[in-house]
Design a protein around this motif. Sequence first.
Motif, PDB file in Angstrom:
ATOM      1  N   ALA A  38      66.954  94.952  52.224  1.00 44.24           N
ATOM      2  CA  ALA A  38      66.103  94.663  53.388  1.00 44.24           C
ATOM      3  C   ALA A  38      65.918  93.163  53.580  1.00 44.24           C
ATOM      4  CB  ALA A  38      64.747  95.343  53.228  1.00 44.24           C
ATOM      5  N   VAL A  39      66.099  92.378  52.517  1.00 42.31           N
ATOM      6  CA  VAL A  39      65.954  90.923  52.584  1.00 42.31           C
ATOM      7  C   VAL A  39      67.289  90.266  52.903  1.00 42.31           C
ATOM      8  CG1 VAL A  39      65.439  88.836  51.254  1.00 42.31           C
ATOM      9  CG2 VAL A  39      63.999  90.880  51.001  1.00 42.31           C
ATOM     10  N   PHE A  40      68.322  90.663  52.174  1.00 42.81           N
ATOM     11  CA  PHE A  40      69.640  90.034  52.290  1.00 42.81           C
ATOM     12  C   PHE A  40      70.582  90.963  53.047  1.00 42.81           C
ATOM     13  CE2 PHE A  40      67.629  88.505  48.373  1.00 42.81           C
ATOM     14  CZ  PHE A  40      67.645  87.139  48.606  1.00 42.81           C
ATOM     15  N   ASP A  41      70.921  90.602  54.260  1.00 46.54           N
ATOM     16  CA  ASP A  41      71.776  91.418  55.127  1.00 46.54           C
ATOM     17  C   ASP A  41      72.804  90.508  55.784  1.00 46.54           C
ATOM     18  OD1 ASP A  41      72.990  92.954  57.116  1.00 46.54           O
ATOM     19  OD2 ASP A  41      71.102  93.760  57.885  1.00 46.54           O
ATOM     20  N   ARG A  42      74.028  90.555  55.303  1.00 44.74           N
ATOM     21  CA  ARG A  42      75.057  89.624  55.793  1.00 44.74           C
ATOM     22  C   ARG A  42      75.426  89.842  57.254  1.00 44.74           C
ATOM     23  NH1 ARG A  42      79.459  91.925  51.723  1.00 44.74           N
ATOM     24  NH2 ARG A  42      79.660  93.978  52.625  1.00 44.74           N
ATOM     25  N   ASN A  43      75.008  90.951  57.850  1.00 45.71           N
ATOM     26  CA  ASN A  43      75.303  91.208  59.261  1.00 45.71           C
ATOM     27  C   ASN A  43      74.196  90.743  60.201  1.00 45.71           C
ATOM     28  OD1 ASN A  43      77.818  92.483  58.742  1.00 45.71           O
ATOM     29  ND2 ASN A  43      76.693  94.292  58.064  1.00 45.71           N
ATOM     30  N   ARG A  45      71.445  87.644  61.496  1.00 53.45           N
ATOM     31  CA  ARG A  45      71.259  86.198  61.547  1.00 53.45           C
ATOM     32  C   ARG A  45      69.818  85.893  61.885  1.00 53.45           C
ATOM     33  NH1 ARG A  45      74.968  86.685  58.940  1.00 53.45           N
ATOM     34  NH2 ARG A  45      77.076  86.007  59.269  1.00 53.45           N
ATOM     35  N   PRO A  46      69.086  85.143  61.106  1.00 51.85           N
ATOM     36  CA  PRO A  46      69.528  84.666  59.802  1.00 51.85           C
ATOM     37  C   PRO A  46      69.669  85.831  58.822  1.00 51.85           C
ATOM     38  CG  PRO A  46      67.217  84.148  60.109  1.00 51.85           C
ATOM     39  CD  PRO A  46      67.715  84.729  61.408  1.00 51.85           C
ATOM     40  N   TRP A  47      70.525  85.683  57.842  1.00 49.86           N
ATOM     41  CA  TRP A  47      70.858  86.789  56.947  1.00 49.86           C
ATOM     42  C   TRP A  47      69.803  87.029  55.867  1.00 49.86           C
ATOM     43  CZ3 TRP A  47      72.611  87.000  51.720  1.00 49.86           C
ATOM     44  CH2 TRP A  47      72.657  85.770  51.065  1.00 49.86           C
ATOM     45  N   ILE A  48      68.826  86.125  55.743  1.00 49.75           N
ATOM     46  CA  ILE A  48      67.751  86.277  54.771  1.00 49.75           C
ATOM     47  C   ILE A  48      66.425  86.451  55.515  1.00 49.75           C
ATOM     48  CG2 ILE A  48      66.467  85.152  52.911  1.00 49.75           C
ATOM     49  CD1 ILE A  48      69.025  83.656  52.162  1.00 49.75           C
ATOM     50  N   ASP A  49      65.719  87.563  55.224  1.00 48.43           N
ATOM     51  CA  ASP A  49      64.406  87.848  55.810  1.00 48.43           C
ATOM     52  C   ASP A  49      63.409  87.995  54.665  1.00 48.43           C
ATOM     53  OD1 ASP A  49      62.125  88.726  57.075  1.00 48.43           O
ATOM     54  OD2 ASP A  49      63.002  90.619  57.766  1.00 48.43           O
ATOM     55  N   LEU A  50      62.727  86.919  54.325  1.00 50.13           N
ATOM     56  CA  LEU A  50      61.826  86.913  53.175  1.00 50.13           C
ATOM     57  C   LEU A  50      60.611  87.805  53.364  1.00 50.13           C
ATOM     58  CD1 LEU A  50      61.903  83.130  52.233  1.00 50.13           C
ATOM     59  CD2 LEU A  50      63.327  84.992  51.358  1.00 50.13           C
ATOM     60  N   SER A  51      60.284  88.180  54.570  1.00 47.64           N
ATOM     61  CA  SER A  51      59.100  89.009  54.810  1.00 47.64           C
ATOM     62  C   SER A  51      59.271  90.430  54.278  1.00 47.64           C
ATOM     63  CB  SER A  51      58.780  89.058  56.304  1.00 47.64           C
ATOM     64  OG  SER A  51      59.766  89.801  57.001  1.00 47.64           O
ATOM     65  N   ALA A  52      60.470  90.809  53.900  1.00 48.85           N
ATOM     66  CA  ALA A  52      60.757  92.175  53.476  1.00 48.85           C
ATOM     67  C   ALA A  52      60.573  92.406  51.974  1.00 48.85           C
ATOM     68  CB  ALA A  52      62.184  92.550  53.885  1.00 48.85           C
ATOM     69  N   ALA A  53      60.009  91.428  51.237  1.00 48.83           N
ATOM     70  CA  ALA A  53      59.819  91.597  49.790  1.00 48.83           C
ATOM     71  C   ALA A  53      58.707  90.689  49.288  1.00 48.83           C
ATOM     72  CB  ALA A  53      61.115  91.285  49.044  1.00 48.83           C
ATOM     73  N   THR A  54      58.220  90.990  48.108  1.00 53.27           N
ATOM     74  CA  THR A  54      57.213  90.139  47.478  1.00 53.27           C
ATOM     75  C   THR A  54      57.884  88.950  46.806  1.00 53.27           C
ATOM     76  OG1 THR A  54      57.318  91.231  45.318  1.00 53.27           O
ATOM     77  CG2 THR A  54      55.808  92.195  46.962  1.00 53.27           C
ATOM     78  N   VAL A  55      57.106  87.941  46.498  1.00 53.45           N
ATOM     79  CA  VAL A  55      57.631  86.774  45.792  1.00 53.45           C
ATOM     80  C   VAL A  55      58.240  87.203  44.455  1.00 53.45           C
ATOM     81  CG1 VAL A  55      56.994  84.613  44.637  1.00 53.45           C
ATOM     82  CG2 VAL A  55      56.094  85.124  46.922  1.00 53.45           C
ATOM     83  N   ASP A  56      57.549  88.062  43.706  1.00 50.15           N
ATOM     84  CA  ASP A  56      58.073  88.489  42.406  1.00 50.15           C
ATOM     85  C   ASP A  56      59.384  89.249  42.541  1.00 50.15           C
ATOM     86  OD1 ASP A  56      56.062  87.254  40.945  1.00 50.15           O
ATOM     87  OD2 ASP A  56      54.812  89.058  40.875  1.00 50.15           O
ATOM     88  N   ASP A  57      59.510  90.099  43.565  1.00 47.95           N
ATOM     89  CA  ASP A  57      60.768  90.815  43.787  1.00 47.95           C
ATOM     90  C   ASP A  57      61.891  89.846  44.142  1.00 47.95           C
ATOM     91  OD1 ASP A  57      59.609  93.264  43.215  1.00 47.95           O
ATOM     92  OD2 ASP A  57      59.304  93.803  45.325  1.00 47.95           O
TER      93      ASP A  57
END
Length: 85
Positions: A38-43, A45-57
């Motif tokens: 849910a955070v890292f999706d190469r398809n 843009r942008p391919w990183i969505d930090l809102s989809a996980a906690t800092v620890d995850d």
Amino acid sequence: MSHNQSRPLREYSTPGITVTWEAGRCWHAAECLRGLPAVFDRNRRPWIDLSAATVDDLVEVIDRCPSFALGYRTEDGRIRTAPEA
């Protein structure tokens, strides 16, 4: 430019963490994609969505990146950067 040549470091920030990504360092091991799809999706843009996980995850999954293409700085002082060459 060769495929492995270093490119600028990109930064993605959300409260608690800044994630860095250096495309030229990436080995495409896909640890990030498997660990937090849910955070890292190469398809996307942008391919990183930090809102989809906690800092620890985020820290846990980024620590698995074998190439150090991904790194981070957390507000509580945790840091991961690529080792010196």
